[in-house]
Motif scaffolding. Sequence first.
Motif, PDB file in Angstrom:
ATOM      1  N   ARG A  59       9.415  11.743   1.455  1.00 58.23           N
ATOM      2  CA  ARG A  59       8.686  11.280   2.655  1.00 58.23           C
ATOM      3  C   ARG A  59       9.520  10.258   3.423  1.00 58.23           C
ATOM      4  O   ARG A  59       9.559  10.279   4.668  1.00 58.23           O
ATOM      5  CB  ARG A  59       7.342  10.694   2.250  1.00 58.23           C
ATOM      6  N   GLN A  60      10.200   9.360   2.712  1.00 58.31           N
ATOM      7  CA  GLN A  60      11.040   8.354   3.368  1.00 58.31           C
ATOM      8  C   GLN A  60      12.181   9.019   4.128  1.00 58.31           C
ATOM      9  O   GLN A  60      12.493   8.648   5.257  1.00 58.31           O
ATOM     10  CB  GLN A  60      11.593   7.380   2.310  1.00 58.31           C
ATOM     11  N   MET A  61      12.796  10.029   3.482  1.00 62.44           N
ATOM     12  CA  MET A  61      13.876  10.738   4.134  1.00 62.44           C
ATOM     13  C   MET A  61      13.372  11.495   5.363  1.00 62.44           C
ATOM     14  O   MET A  61      14.034  11.530   6.416  1.00 62.44           O
ATOM     15  CB  MET A  61      14.525  11.713   3.156  1.00 62.44           C
ATOM     16  N   SER A  62      12.209  12.100   5.267  1.00 62.01           N
ATOM     17  CA  SER A  62      11.628  12.814   6.408  1.00 62.01           C
ATOM     18  C   SER A  62      11.362  11.860   7.561  1.00 62.01           C
ATOM     19  O   SER A  62      11.639  12.182   8.728  1.00 62.01           O
ATOM     20  CB  SER A  62      10.351  13.522   5.979  1.00 62.01           C
ATOM     21  N   GLN A  63      10.829  10.676   7.246  1.00 61.95           N
ATOM     22  CA  GLN A  63      10.565   9.686   8.292  1.00 61.95           C
ATOM     23  C   GLN A  63      11.864   9.207   8.918  1.00 61.95           C
ATOM     24  O   GLN A  63      11.951   8.986  10.133  1.00 61.95           O
ATOM     25  CB  GLN A  63       9.790   8.508   7.714  1.00 61.95           C
TER      26      GLN A  63
END
Length: 510
Positions: free
Chosen positions: A327-331
């Motif tokens: 999720r952090q990478m997607s954000q």
Amino acid sequence: MSATVPPDLLAALVPDAAVLVDDGDGLVRGFNTAAAQLFGPGLQPGRAMCTLIGPEHRKALQALLAEPPADEPTQTVARRLPLRLETGAPAGLSPRAMLRVGLRHAGLRLWQFEELGRPERQQADWLLARFMRLSPGAPFALELDGTPARLRFTIISPGLCRAFGRDEHELAAPDFRVLPHVHAQDRDALAQAMREAALHLTDFHHEFRLMHPLRGPVWHEARATVEIDATGRPGAYGYLLDISARKRAEQQLEAMHAGLEQRVRERTAELEAKHREMERFTYSVSHDLKAPLRGLDGYSRLLLAEKRDQLDDEGRLFVDNIRQAARQMSQLIEDLLAYSRVERLRPTLVALPLRSLIDEALAELDDSLRRQAAEIRIDTGTLSVRGERRGLLLVLRNLLDNAIKFRRPDRPCQITITARPLEAPGGGTELTIADNGIGFDMRYHDRIFEIFQRLHRVEDYPGTGIGLAIVRKAMERMNGRIHARAEPGRGATFVLEFPPAAGSIGGQDP
């Protein structure tokens, strides 16, 4: 003395031009040879003296003739009366004044005339000749003779001879015409310009090429004043100036401009190619890089759903960390794409009502605001700002999201939004967004607007460190600026300055 005096007697008595006029009827009763040369064949015994003078001066002469003679044997008229002869006053010759002599015999009075300023004319001729020799240009006088096709010089200077590459005798020849020596492409325009000047008696200014026998076409500038002579024929008096050096400089400048325009077109084409390349890169990032992340997130959910009982607490923690990292990478990818879009933003600035945009940004964050029981205060009145809608919404969302994210845990979140016109030269609008959160140390003011720069750990405050960099970049693209005021533990205030109402800077949104 008889009523008619022989000319030789008058010549012996008065060497200057002298005319005997009858006191009673103003008729000519005698004159000498000098007067005959001055007045021409029209001076005849029995002719009225006033008819020998131009009509504009006849009343003044009649008044002088009507004055009664003095009793003294000789009376001199001190005042001088300028006159123009009936003949139109040959060039450089006109009566300057009259001297009345009180010689009386048989009712006659002797009138003595002076030839106008022969020494003055000689001085003027000397000055004109010297001017024509020393002038950097080519002075001339031109006889229009009714049509530009028959232009002929009446005054020729050495500079004029140099301009045409011909001697004075050639230029002064009766069959010499100007237009055949003008470049064929400039001939009609020059003829038309001279025709207009002669018709309206206006000053003449024109640039054209003369065909020099050795130098070829040479650019010249002609300036002249058009006047009508005594016979009613128009003539032009002015000068020619060689402007070939200036024309060469203009051509070089035009070539430089053309080269610069070509370089601009090439550079624009390169930028457009890079822009298209960036678009392709953005598409690749948006689809290709996020595809593995979606796989990670999907398989980790399946692992928890189907194998949860086979995992101990540590295993489930590992899976949760994988999902959080995804999720952090997607954000991070989403924020990088947003920064890239802002970087390529070429907005068209228009007037935007502040309150409606603020309400729209708050509506998108409504869930977060409700969870934090945030208190919002807005005081913008009916002010508008000069900006681009999508860019300004991005700015508002990021700043409001930061106010919610960096709140203090021991107090409710409060956000105050105000706006006012700027009093600085040029005007504009100032928008402030203030919160009561954790604030920051002003030593790091510039750092917080740089990409990937964070003041807090991700574990404490989630984020990618791109939000404020996006805000600054968007403000720059809208010709605005941003700065902040803050103190640790006492909240932060972000100040947005928008340009005054001005014309669009062009371009389209990406």
